[in-house]
Write a protein that holds these residues in place. Structure first.
Motif, PDB file in Angstrom:
ATOM      1  N   SER A 149     -45.871  63.062  36.541  1.00 23.53           N
ATOM      2  CA  SER A 149     -45.559  62.279  35.474  1.00 23.53           C
ATOM      3  C   SER A 149     -44.521  61.322  35.936  1.00 23.53           C
ATOM      4  N   GLU A 151     -41.548  58.225  34.546  1.00 20.89           N
ATOM      5  CA  GLU A 151     -40.709  57.390  33.470  1.00 20.89           C
ATOM      6  C   GLU A 151     -41.068  55.908  33.725  1.00 20.89           C
ATOM      7  N   SER A 174     -44.568  58.100  30.642  1.00 17.17           N
ATOM      8  CA  SER A 174     -43.593  58.092  29.605  1.00 17.17           C
ATOM      9  C   SER A 174     -42.712  56.715  29.537  1.00 17.17           C
ATOM     10  N   SER A 213     -46.681  59.074  26.437  1.00 17.27           N
ATOM     11  CA  SER A 213     -45.378  59.298  25.567  1.00 17.27           C
ATOM     12  C   SER A 213     -44.554  58.141  25.569  1.00 17.27           C
ATOM     13  N   ASP A 215     -40.544  56.875  24.277  1.00 16.08           N
ATOM     14  CA  ASP A 215     -39.200  57.386  23.879  1.00 16.08           C
ATOM     15  C   ASP A 215     -38.653  56.527  22.848  1.00 16.08           C
ATOM     16  N   HIS A 295     -38.907  66.306  19.814  1.00 13.90           N
ATOM     17  CA  HIS A 295     -40.467  66.123  20.375  1.00 13.90           C
ATOM     18  C   HIS A 295     -41.653  66.456  19.271  1.00 13.90           C
TER      19      HIS A 295
END
Length: 462
Positions: A149, A151, A174, A213, A215, A295
């Motif tokens: 993964s 960001e 993410s 995902s 944020d 989460h």
């Protein structure tokens, strides 16, 4: 077991106090500089010699950003000089080789996370170079069962690059959003359109990423219930697999960048709780399951399934679906967990380069866990991941009488029990719906190091 969550404002206000997030136990304030490179090497050697050596996980810290987000408290370097990333990448490759030499080649690297800063500050070619170095140095799991993964700052990539990331082996993304409201974005110096994010989420779907995902942050300057409700509607419409909704910790005395936020723009304390209540109501109504600690995930996401079947894990990156791995931290300020030890690298780039130039790993501090630490860590992890503590499990594994060993901790929980946050019987401690948002408060009872002088080191629990 699916988390049921209840929002009780009076209880939240009562228990909203500073406390750890328990991505590790003991927590970072216990790390010390007496822990050095030889301690780390000894931990790696012992880990290799274990009867069943654990899988490997790697975290790589990319500290660079092209612009400063005023809310950010991460270890980052703001620069447009892309040649700095070229230099950093060369040192990363040297550290990767040194780290890999400590671990048996038979051990599979099943988990990889790139954080920052902005990992997508690196070009696609640089990321490919980094992945090739990892593949040469470690025994990478090349099946798609791995968890690789990174960001992504949506302002730094195009849809084509999302497909390139998938081709490099990444299968989880993410996206940093925080808030779509333009006034809020201007107040924190992060202008990012809804269209940018929506386009990249769509690209990730087309590239068949396993998990996408997003944020968000609540409590930012100029946020209102109405404006954040609009942001939540837009995010729900994009339908990411996971959503992390973080509470903004405004600490301008500690975080220099936050001094650029106008004090008069900060929402009143009660607004933050209203935003949290709104977030929980909107996301759960939209079908998201509360995993814990900010989460949420869709029911068919691996994180929700792991929460349901009791296999959820927690480490320095937060919640995870993978079994407990040895975590190797690479890059400036990175944190690792090898065997029963924690380690953190130097935080300054100049020191990082100097250590590697001297042929030494850039370890600055760390911690070797005692038997009591290992026991308490497992108790806290079970609470954070499963919402319950099975006394018999620990009595059988550690040869203790749970209620006697943790008598002080259970005494500390008398008030949370009376307030309906937890239930304690002869065989287990169970977190109740009213206690889900105060999870950190309950875990704090089992923390042997949490004196009054330490509590000021942490963000507030709600």
């Amino acid at each position: 077991m699916t988390q049921k969550i209840s929002f009780n404002r009076a209880l939240i206000e009562k228990y909203d106090r500073p406390g750890p997030r328990y991505t590790s136990y003991p927590t970072a304030p216990q790390f010390h500089q007496a822990f050095a490179m030889d301690d780390y090497q000894a931990a790696a050697k012992a880990s290799n010699a274990a009867a069943e050596p654990k899988c490997l996980s790697v975290y790589i810290h990319i500290p660079f950003c092209k612009s400063l987000c005023y809310y950010c408290a991460c270890n980052k370097i703001i620069t447009h000089k892309t040649e700095r990333a070229v230099e950093y990448l060369e040192y990363l490759k040297r550290e990767i080789a040194m780290q890999a030499a400590l671990f048996d080649k038979s051990r599979k690297l099943t988990q990889l996370h790139l954080g920052g800063g902005t990992p997508t500050y690196l070009t696609s070619e640089q990321l490919e170079d980094l992945m090739n170095t990892l593949r040469t140095s470690f025994n990478l799991d090349d099946s798609d069962d791995h968890e690789f993964s990174l960001e992504v700052d949506p302002r730094t990539v195009a849809p084509m690059q999302i497909h390139q990331l998938r081709a490099l082996g990444f299968n989880r993304l993410s996206f940093g959003v925080q808030d779509f409201d333009e006034a809020v974005q201007a107040a924190v110096n992060r202008l990012q359109s809804e269209e940018q994010t929506r386009e990249l989420v769509q690209a990730a779907r087309e590239a068949q990423f396993k998990s996408v995902s997003v944020d968000l942050i609540y409590g930012l300057p100029l946020q209102t219930i109405q404006s954040f409700d609009v942001t939540l509607s837009k995010i729900i419409d994009m339908r990411p697999d996971r959503i992390a909704a973080y509470s903004y910790a405004h600490l301008p005395d500690l975080v220099r960048a936050q001094r650029l936020i106008r004090p008069q723009d900060m929402p009143p304390p009660e607004r933050k709780l209203e935003l949290l209540e709104l977030t929980i109501e909107r996301l759960t109504s939209a079908g998201y399951i509360y995993i814990g600690m900010d989460h949420f995930a869709l029911p068919d996401d691996e994180l929700a399934q792991a929460r349901e079947n009791g296999t959820l894990q927690r480490n320095f990156q937060g919640y995870s679906t993978h079994a407990d791995c040895d975590l190797i931290g690479i890059g400036v300020s990175s944190i690792g967990k090898v065997g029963d030890s924690y380690s953190q690298s130097v935080k300054e780039l100049s020191q990082y380069y100097a250590r590697l130039d001297s042929g030494m790993l850039p370890i600055h501090r760390g911690y070797n866990l005692s038997e009591d630490d290992v026991l308490r860590r497992e108790v806290i992890l079970d609470l954070m991941c499963q919402g319950r503590i099975d006394f018999r499990k620990f009595e059988d594994s550690y040869g203790i009488e749970f209620k006697s060993y943790f008598a002080d901790a259970l005494d500390q929980l008398a008030e949370p029990v009376a307030d309906g946050l937890v239930a304690i019987n002869d065989s287990e401690l169970l977190l109740l719906p009213e206690g889900q948002l105060m999870l950190r408060n309950v875990a704090m009872a089992f923390d042997a190091y949490l004196g009054a002088e330490q509590k000021g080191n942490f963000s507030r629990t709600v």
